[in-house]
Design an enzyme around this catalytic site. Structure first.
Site, PDB file in Angstrom:
ATOM      1  N   ARG A 166      39.003  40.671  27.331  1.00 35.23           N
ATOM      2  CA  ARG A 166      38.956  39.847  28.534  1.00 35.23           C
ATOM      3  C   ARG A 166      38.361  40.688  29.655  1.00 35.23           C
ATOM      4  O   ARG A 166      38.811  41.811  29.902  1.00 35.23           O
ATOM      5  CB  ARG A 166      40.325  39.322  28.963  1.00 35.23           C
ATOM      6  N   ASN A 178      33.062  35.457  36.923  1.00 32.95           N
ATOM      7  CA  ASN A 178      31.769  35.015  37.490  1.00 32.95           C
ATOM      8  C   ASN A 178      31.893  34.668  38.971  1.00 32.95           C
ATOM      9  O   ASN A 178      31.043  35.030  39.780  1.00 32.95           O
ATOM     10  CB  ASN A 178      31.254  33.766  36.756  1.00 32.95           C
ATOM     11  N   GLY A 179      32.981  33.958  39.310  1.00 32.73           N
ATOM     12  CA  GLY A 179      33.175  33.510  40.688  1.00 32.73           C
ATOM     13  C   GLY A 179      33.353  34.685  41.640  1.00 32.73           C
ATOM     14  O   GLY A 179      32.717  34.747  42.703  1.00 32.73           O
ATOM     15  N   SER A 190      45.144  32.686  29.070  1.00 30.11           N
ATOM     16  CA  SER A 190      44.601  31.409  29.557  1.00 30.11           C
ATOM     17  C   SER A 190      44.353  30.392  28.438  1.00 30.11           C
ATOM     18  O   SER A 190      43.288  29.773  28.368  1.00 30.11           O
ATOM     19  CB  SER A 190      43.317  31.656  30.361  1.00 30.11           C
ATOM     20  N   LEU A 212      24.982  36.753  12.439  1.00 32.33           N
ATOM     21  CA  LEU A 212      26.160  36.528  13.284  1.00 32.33           C
ATOM     22  C   LEU A 212      26.489  35.035  13.390  1.00 32.33           C
ATOM     23  O   LEU A 212      25.583  34.220  13.571  1.00 32.33           O
ATOM     24  CB  LEU A 212      25.864  37.085  14.687  1.00 32.33           C
ATOM     25  N   ARG A 228      45.723  38.111  31.025  1.00 36.69           N
ATOM     26  CA  ARG A 228      46.357  36.908  30.465  1.00 36.69           C
ATOM     27  C   ARG A 228      45.407  36.239  29.482  1.00 36.69           C
ATOM     28  O   ARG A 228      44.227  36.566  29.421  1.00 36.69           O
ATOM     29  CB  ARG A 228      46.767  35.935  31.571  1.00 36.69           C
ATOM     30  N   HIS A 278      27.893  32.121  37.635  1.00 38.87           N
ATOM     31  CA  HIS A 278      27.791  31.548  36.278  1.00 38.87           C
ATOM     32  C   HIS A 278      26.375  31.756  35.733  1.00 38.87           C
ATOM     33  O   HIS A 278      26.193  32.089  34.564  1.00 38.87           O
ATOM     34  CB  HIS A 278      28.134  30.061  36.298  1.00 38.87           C
ATOM     35  N   ASP A 296      35.341  36.324  31.952  1.00 42.57           N
ATOM     36  CA  ASP A 296      35.938  35.959  33.238  1.00 42.57           C
ATOM     37  C   ASP A 296      35.356  36.801  34.378  1.00 42.57           C
ATOM     38  O   ASP A 296      34.938  37.943  34.177  1.00 42.57           O
ATOM     39  CB  ASP A 296      37.466  36.155  33.154  1.00 42.57           C
TER      40      ASP A 296
HETATM   41  C1  IPE Z   1      39.579  31.313  31.294  1.00 43.79           C
HETATM   42  O1  IPE Z   1      39.184  31.720  32.542  1.00 43.79           O
HETATM   43  C2  IPE Z   1      38.603  30.343  30.727  1.00 43.79           C
HETATM   44  C3  IPE Z   1      37.270  30.867  30.486  1.00 43.79           C
HETATM   45  C4  IPE Z   1      36.896  32.102  30.583  1.00 43.79           C
HETATM   46  C5  IPE Z   1      36.309  29.903  30.096  1.00 43.79           C
HETATM   47  P1  IPE Z   1      39.846  31.098  33.869  1.00 43.79           P
HETATM   48  O2  IPE Z   1      39.255  31.838  34.990  1.00 43.79           O
HETATM   49  O3  IPE Z   1      39.682  29.624  33.876  1.00 43.79           O
HETATM   50  O4  IPE Z   1      41.371  31.455  33.666  1.00 43.79           O
HETATM   51  P2  IPE Z   1      42.573  31.388  34.683  1.00 43.79           P
HETATM   52  O5  IPE Z   1      42.716  29.967  35.098  1.00 43.79           O
HETATM   53  O6  IPE Z   1      42.256  32.274  35.839  1.00 43.79           O
HETATM   54  O7  IPE Z   1      43.744  31.881  33.908  1.00 43.79           O
HETATM   55  C1  IPE Z   2      34.642  32.605  34.142  1.00 50.71           C
HETATM   56  O1  IPE Z   2      34.486  32.982  35.455  1.00 50.71           O
HETATM   57  C2  IPE Z   2      33.794  31.406  33.794  1.00 50.71           C
HETATM   58  C3  IPE Z   2      34.548  30.159  33.596  1.00 50.71           C
HETATM   59  C4  IPE Z   2      35.825  30.037  33.609  1.00 50.71           C
HETATM   60  C5  IPE Z   2      33.769  28.958  33.381  1.00 50.71           C
HETATM   61  P1  IPE Z   2      35.336  32.324  36.630  1.00 50.71           P
HETATM   62  O2  IPE Z   2      34.568  31.149  37.155  1.00 50.71           O
HETATM   63  O3  IPE Z   2      36.704  32.025  36.179  1.00 50.71           O
HETATM   64  O4  IPE Z   2      35.345  33.491  37.709  1.00 50.71           O
HETATM   65  P2  IPE Z   2      36.556  33.929  38.630  1.00 50.71           P
HETATM   66  O5  IPE Z   2      37.727  34.192  37.733  1.00 50.71           O
HETATM   67  O6  IPE Z   2      36.805  32.810  39.574  1.00 50.71           O
HETATM   68  O7  IPE Z   2      36.066  35.165  39.305  1.00 50.71           O
HETATM   69 MG    MG Z   3      38.405  33.119  36.170  1.00 51.48          MG
END
Ligand code: IPE
Ligand code: IPE
Ligand code: MG
Length: 249
Positions: A190, A24-25, A198, A133, A196, A39, A22
């Site tokens: 995580r 990346n954004g 998720s 693996l 959490r 990503h 989690d």
């Molecule tokens: C969980 O991350 C799913 C993945 C890492 C692929 P999210 O970023 O989608 O989770 P929430 O929605 O913030 O709980």
């Molecule tokens: C996790 O990073 C990747 C996926 C859920 C695909 P996010 O895209 O959820 O990144 P944030 O949580 O918005 O920073």
């Molecule tokens: Mg996320």
């Protein structure tokens, strides 16, 4: 780096590590870039982590790459993620073969674009006999969906007489999950500072040790994995018993 790796007790490695990748954004946003760039950079972290786990001798690594809930994201982001999936598997196939990695997928595969399904099936086929693996990618995955689907198939088998309803226990239930045959994760990581689950592996993590890292996924490297494993190895896993009982075992 080498020192950190040397602190890992190879005789007490977690057999199965699961990671919720989690952040990346947020990583991209902090750099004034588009989420998709985050990503793309996350792929480097995937490669380093898979390599690190393989080198240590971890048997199973499950990576949460896309949840069922993630289908609610903007179409542009979903399309980019699916394309990234195909291009990454393409460019990494040789490395997976060279490193003796077996690829598996868990999730509602039918909901994925055909290009992704075909590529996955191809590489799953090519790597099926690899004995190092096992890399399990959770794609279009939802634990509640997985559990409900297992319950539905158990009901079918009870109705058709294939199994007796009184024989259903947690082991039989596990056989109907997508992770059938895979040991439960011993360590769940995580990243990104979120605390959490998720909708990830809810059944399988009943006794899993949790490790939360503040690092955004694109910055995650082998050393972060080593730190998580070292932390795991310092814990006492009691499984309901007392500490004193464990010392006598
Ligand atoms: C969980 O991350 C799913 C993945 C890492 C692929 P999210 O970023 O989608 O989770 P929430 O929605 O913030 O709980
Ligand atoms: C996790 O990073 C990747 C996926 C859920 C695909 P996010 O895209 O959820 O990144 P944030 O949580 O918005 O920073
Ligand atoms: Mg996320």
């Amino acid at each position: 780096m080498t020192e950190l790796k040397d602190r890992i007790d190879r005789s007490k490695l977690p057999c199965h590590i699961a990671i919720i990748m989690d952040g990346n954004g947020r990583w991209a946003k902090e750099r004034g870039s588009h989420r998709i760039f985050g990503h793309q950079q996350g792929v480097t972290a995937v490669k380093d982590t898979v390599e690190g786990a393989g080198e240590l001798g971890v048997k199973y690594l499950t990576l949460y790459a896309f949840s069922k809930e993630n289908w609610c994201r903007p179409k542009e982001e979903i399309d980019a993620l699916m394309e990234l999936m195909v291009s990454t598997i393409n460019s990494e196939t040789e490395t997976l073969i060279k490193n003796n990695v077996r690829l598996l997928v868990i999730g509602d595969v039918q909901t994925l674009p055909l290009s992704v399904v075909e590529k996955l099936n191809e590489v799953i086929g090519i790597t099926r006999n690899n004995s190092g693996l096992t890399l399990i990618v959770a794609l279009s995955y939802s634990a509640r969906w997985e559990i409900a689907d297992a319950a539905r198939r158990i009901a079918e088998d009870v109705l058709s007489g294939k199994i007796d309803k009184d024989s259903i226990d947690h082991e039989i239930f596990s056989d109907y999950l997508l992770t059938n045959g895979i040991p439960d994760p011993e360590l769940l990581i995580r990243t990104s500072g979120e605390y959490r689950l998720s909708n990830f592996l809810l059944w399988q993590i009943a006794y899993t040790e949790m490790y939360f890292s503040p690092t955004y996924w694109p910055d995650f490297r082998k050393e972060h994995l080593y730190n998580a494993i070292i932390d795991f190895q310092l814990r006492e896993r009691r499984f309901g018993k007392t500490s004193e009982q464990l010392k006598c075992d």
